[in-house]
Write an enzyme that holds these catalytic residues in place. Structure first.
Site, mmCIF file in Angstrom:
data_model
loop_
_atom_site.group_PDB
_atom_site.id
_atom_site.type_symbol
_atom_site.label_atom_id
_atom_site.label_comp_id
_atom_site.label_asym_id
_atom_site.label_seq_id
_atom_site.Cartn_x
_atom_site.Cartn_y
_atom_site.Cartn_z
ATOM 1 C CG HIS A 1 -1.917 0.944 1.414
ATOM 2 N ND1 HIS A 1 -1.672 2.253 1.744
ATOM 3 C CD2 HIS A 1 -3.262 0.828 1.279
ATOM 4 C CE1 HIS A 1 -2.831 2.905 1.811
ATOM 5 N NE2 HIS A 1 -3.814 2.066 1.523
ATOM 6 C CG ASP B 1 0.383 -2.347 6.525
ATOM 7 O OD1 ASP B 1 -0.440 -2.399 7.458
ATOM 8 O OD2 ASP B 1 0.154 -1.774 5.443
ATOM 9 C CD GLN C 1 -6.729 -4.700 4.173
ATOM 10 O OE1 GLN C 1 -7.675 -5.414 4.499
ATOM 11 N NE2 GLN C 1 -6.889 -3.439 3.777
ATOM 12 C CE LYS D 1 -7.143 -0.323 6.197
ATOM 13 N NZ LYS D 1 -7.937 0.310 5.148
ATOM 14 C CB CYS E 1 -3.656 3.229 -1.521
ATOM 15 S SG CYS E 1 -4.912 4.440 -1.159
#
Lengths: 411, 146
Positions: free
Chosen positions: A122, A199, A202, A225, A366
């Site tokens: 991203h 990261d 997700q 999220k 993104c």
């Protein structure tokens, strides 16, 4: 009552219509909806406990401090960090990544060094590293993809070298929806003395995460999220690394003593939390963690896997649909399905689906370098969460089957 | 939102039309227009002589609405004076901004008037105006050079 019906009833927005249709919300990769319990926790903070934490010696301020610090402890346990002061609250994953890039990156990456990231990152885990490399005369290198869109094993083995100072990679790509072998990447990076920034935007909402087992040096995610309000995010960092880093933002609450020409910074975590923080957001995050723990990741993973497999199998019956990241041979697919409809621009797909109450994402997500790598201008993305049902997938498929017709193209 | 008020036959026909989608042999003006949020990208090519648009075309990638809007625009401006083209661009952008147009002005826009409903769709406005903005920018840039 089946589970999905039960869960959906907890989310006020999921019961509201979109135009003339019931809402089918399939943009959970962008942000999830919020259960009433989370909304109430935020409201309760503001109507009963609002005061500036860490500052006042009066009951309200002490209560606000408790709410904020308890959210930190809850977050620590949620991702199994060793200490609660390794949890830094930020605005979102983007701010967490910027903190690491500015504070750790600019002080540890030098001329001739290398930073390695995945082509599927991203922009939030890409642009900051581009900046660090440009500022320091370092080189930004990429892990590219295998044919099945998993990260190239060869790149992981060969591109982490003694020159590599930072490896930054998502645990799950927000476009491809594939779980990356982060534990293996961390082990390989540590052999060369590089730190690894993971990261988890997700992954954390969808699977149990253990940062100690993974041995990540830094790990970030966003609250919004995973059922929490927007504006609260998390940075986990190993104590020793965080202690050795300069502060990112400076001001109130991050100091011990300030003199005219000198400041002693506060110890962790306050050192990285300058200014008044989002306590209402932390209260919401805390309630969201309670909710997710009650649902349980075993159920969440199972439900998302079923929905994803069902959606992909239905989409494979439509010969005008092109799928990305949906043919992994590693059993590592999550609830993100990225696709294109032949001859139709993703924005038209999204507009037409919207007319049927189906909310999906269209665009570059993104991740422009990944789009260029996949030779796509843009793509559509449906992303599931545990509250989605098989009926949601059916409505999605039904709307999808109408797209080409609306534009006067044959089915 | 009614889909058939957006994807009308006129718009879907124009979106598939390749009549104006090619390079010009000798354009003397060319400008790229982009929608960074969706990755739409068109390049507008114009052959302007003595204040008239002798020929116009475009190449690029975009959604049905941006492609149709571009195709309709080229239909309208080809053969017209630069002043007329700028006037039309101004009318079109005013229409999308939901400003009141007179009946005569609406008539001037001809087929482009079919895109009026896009003004009710905030998410798609930028698709409809991409080519018209690019046209305006191209003329502004040319003015700057002179």
């Amino acid at each position: 009552m089946n589970n999905t019906v039960k869960f959906k009833a907890d989310f006020p927005l999921l019961g509201k219509p979109m135009g003339n249709n019931p809402l089918v919300y399939l943009d959970n990769g962008a942000t999830t909806q919020k259960p009433l319990e989370v909304i109430k926790a935020i409201t309760e903070y503001y109507d009963s406990f609002n005061a500036n934490p860490h500052r006042g010696a009066y009951e309200l301020s002490i209560k606000a401090t408790d709410i904020y610090e308890n959210a930190r402890i809850k977050t620590q346990k949620f991702i199994n960090a060793k200490y609660s002061h390794e949890i830094i609250f930020t605005k979102n994953a983007t701010e967490s990544l910027n903190l690491v890039a500015y504070s750790y990156g600019l002080s540890h990456v030098g001329a001739g060094d290398e930073v390695l990231i995945a082509i599927s990152e991203h922009h939030s885990n890409l642009v900051p590293w581009q900046y660090v490399c440009q500022m320091k005369g370092a080189t930004l290198k990429y892990i590219y993809l295998e044919e099945d869109h998993n990260l190239s094993q060869r790149d992981i083995e060969e591109k982490i070298t003694e020159k590599t100072k930072v490896v930054a990679v998502a645990q799950v790509s927000n476009v491809l929806g594939l779980i990356n072998p982060v534990k293996e990447i961390v082990a390989r990076a540590h052999e060369e003395g590089a730190v690894v920034v993971v990261d988890g935007s997700q992954s954390v909402p969808h699977m149990a995460v253990d940062v100690q087992d993974m041995d990540a040096d830094f790990f970030v995610f966003s609250g919004h999220k995973m059922l929490s309000p927007m504006g609260i995010g998390v940075l986990y960092g190993k104590e020793k690394l965080l202690n050795d880093m300069p502060p990112f933002l400076m001001g109130g609450d991050m100091i011990d003593y300030v003199e005219e020409q000198h400041t002693d910074y506060a110890p962790l975590p306050a050192k990285f939390e300058a200014g008044t923080q989002n306590v209402g957001g932390a209260a919401g995050l805390s309630a969201a963690i309670d909710y997710l723990n009650r649902v349980g990741f075993e159920y969440i993973e199972k439900q998302e896997k079923e929905l994803t497999e069902y959606a992909i199998s239905r989409m494979k019956e439509m010969d005008y649909i092109e799928l990305y990241g949906c043919d992994s041979s590693r059993d590592n697919k999550t609830g993100i399905v990225t696709f294109n409809v032949k001859d139709v621009h993703p924005h038209d797909v999204s507009t037409i689906m919207d007319a049927h109450g189906v909310a999906i994402r269209a665009g570059h997500h993104c991740a422009q370098p990944l789009m260029i790598y996949l030779k796509q201008n843009a793509t559509c993305r449906a992303s599931f969460y545990f509250y989605n049902s098989k009926e949601d997938v059916d409505k999605f498929i039904e709307a999808l089957s109408k797209v080409r017709g609306v534009l006067g193209l044959g089915a | 939102m009614e889909l058939d008020s957006i994807y009308t036959e006129l718009i879907s026909e124009h979106s598939r039309s390749t009549e104006h989608k090619h390079h010009l042999e000798c354009p003397n003006m060319s400008l790229k227009g982009r929608n960074p949020s969706c990755g739409d990208e068109i390049t507008l090519e114009l052959q302007v002589e003595d204040g008239y648009i002798k020929d116009a075309s475009f190449v690029g990638i975009g959604c049905a609405i941006s492609q149709a809007s571009t195709s309709i625009m080229i239909d309208l401006i080809k053969g017209e004076s630069v002043a007329k083209a700028r006037h039309l661009a101004n009318l079109f952008l005013r229409m999308i901004k939901r400003e009141e147009l007179t009946e005569d002005e609406e008539e001037e826009l001809d087929e482009a008037f079919a895109l009026k409903n896009i003004s009710n769709m905030p998410a798609r406005v930028k698709c409809a105006v991409l080519s018209w903005h690019t046209l305006e920018e191209a003329f502004k840039e040319a003015e700057g050079i002179q």
